[in-house]
Design an enzyme around this catalytic site. Structure first.
Site, PDB file in Angstrom:
ATOM      1  N   GLU A 146       0.954  -1.066  -0.080  1.00  0.00           N
ATOM      2  CA  GLU A 146      -0.045  -0.018  -0.112  1.00  0.00           C
ATOM      3  C   GLU A 146       0.860   1.305   0.082  1.00  0.00           C
ATOM      4  O   GLU A 146       1.818   1.356   0.735  1.00  0.00           O
ATOM      5  CB  GLU A 146      -0.854   0.288   1.223  1.00  0.00           C
ATOM      6  N   TYR A 181      -7.405   8.074  -0.392  1.00  0.00           N
ATOM      7  CA  TYR A 181      -7.155   8.979   0.807  1.00  0.00           C
ATOM      8  C   TYR A 181      -5.871   9.478   0.924  1.00  0.00           C
ATOM      9  O   TYR A 181      -5.420  10.619   0.986  1.00  0.00           O
ATOM     10  CB  TYR A 181      -7.432   8.275   2.133  1.00  0.00           C
ATOM     11  N   HIS A 205      -7.970   0.778  -2.014  1.00  0.00           N
ATOM     12  CA  HIS A 205      -8.796   1.238  -1.110  1.00  0.00           C
ATOM     13  C   HIS A 205      -9.502   2.699  -1.306  1.00  0.00           C
ATOM     14  O   HIS A 205      -8.922   3.203  -2.009  1.00  0.00           O
ATOM     15  CB  HIS A 205      -7.704   1.762   0.278  1.00  0.00           C
ATOM     16  N   GLU A 240     -12.702   1.939   3.052  1.00  0.00           N
ATOM     17  CA  GLU A 240     -12.014   2.183   4.431  1.00  0.00           C
ATOM     18  C   GLU A 240     -12.538   3.432   5.001  1.00  0.00           C
ATOM     19  O   GLU A 240     -12.498   4.382   4.477  1.00  0.00           O
ATOM     20  CB  GLU A 240     -10.730   2.323   4.198  1.00  0.00           C
TER      21      GLU A 240
HETATM   22 MN    MN Z   1      -5.559   2.283   3.184  1.00  0.00          MN
END
Ligand code: MN
Length: 289
Positions: A146, A181, A205, A240
């Site tokens: 990630e 995000y 995500h 998320e």
């Molecule tokens: Mn994440």
């Protein structure tokens, strides 16, 4: 494409009651998949989780962030060994649940570093991940790294940086994991990183700029969904969101979840499921234009 939810939308504790709440809530909201955090793998009952996931007709993935004691980028070989051992245990949990992905910040500690990486630390992490990628492949699992913002890791903070790091690992069983995000903080826009990653993008995500209700912040989801469609992304897309309404002592504090953005997990999740499916559905028609 599988649309999923992170377990922390529903609970901060993943004992039997927490697992039931998260898995049944995810299914009731209409998702295809649940992502379960493995922050405490020694006390995680993957046999029970796998049974509940199957009973509720869901697919499952797992994620975590490493700590100082398990930091693969450490120059202390004891920490690197501990991290590799811990991640191998996580691979066993994923396999026991019938999952095919282990993702998150599995290449360094998930925290604000006070100094840049060192070449030796990066090499330690890449070597450990190359070994883990082989062990993951034996279990039918893909590793997805990630890309997170500068306050949560110092190894890479953009898709381009992540791709360079993955090149250094040198395994085709390691993919990139993008999170809207973090992209909203670090990237120049929401579509170039997806095009750059192309078929090396393995996991997504979906989070709003403040990690609350989708559509109430500044993330350009329209551009992001268009880009996913343009590269033909077919992997998991997982919602998320974090609020002080649901607290995991470890994860909430690490991520800086200090305020309440929502109260009702079920309403939040049902809304996110509709928002993501509608966004993905609409951009598919662009091929007809
Ligand atoms: Mn994440």
């Amino acid at each position: 494409m599988l649309i999923g939810a992170h377990g922390l939308v529903f609970t901060g504790v993943f004992d039997e009651a927490g697992l039931r709440r998260a898995i049944e809530g995810t299914a009731a909201a209409g998702f295809d998949l649940i992502e379960l955090p493995l922050m405490d793998p020694d006390n995680f009952d993957s046999a029970l989780a796998g049974r509940l996931v199957a009973d509720n007709g869901l697919q499952v993935t797992a994620s975590l962030g490493l700590t100082d004691a398990t930091d693969l980028t450490s120059e202390d070989s004891a920490a690197v060994k501990a991290g590799e051992r811990m991640l191998e245990g996580c691979l066993d949990h994923v396999a026991a649940m019938g999952g095919g992905v282990l993702c998150g910040v599995i290449y360094s500690a998930m925290r604000k570093y006070m100094a840049p990486t060192t070449p030796a630390g990066v090499a330690n992490s890449q070597a450990a991940l190359a070994r883990l990628a082989d062990r993951a492949r034996e279990r039918g699992i893909r590793l997805c790294l990630e890309v997170v913002n500068r306050y949560e890791s110092n190894v890479f903070n953009t898709a381009r940086g992540g791709l360079r790091f993955v090149d250094g690992v040198g395994s085709d069983n390691v993919s990139l994991h993008l999170d809207t995000y973090h992209m909203n903080i670090e990237e120049s826009d929401m579509w170039q990183p997806v095009l750059d990653a192309g078929d090396r993008l393995g996991y997504v995500h979906i989070g709003e700029s403040h990690r609350g209700y989708l559509g109430t912040g500044t993330v350009d989801f329209d551009g992001f969904f268009r880009a996913l469609d343009r590269v033909g992304f077919d992997g998991p897309v997982v919602f998320e969101s974090f609020s002080s309404a649901v607290v995991s002592e470890q994860l909430s504090n690490t991520l800086g979840v200090w305020r309440n953005l929502w109260e009702d997990s079920d309403d939040l999740a049902a809304h996110a499921n509709r928002f993501i499916r509608d966004g993905v559905h609409a951009v598919r028609t662009i091929a007809m234009h």
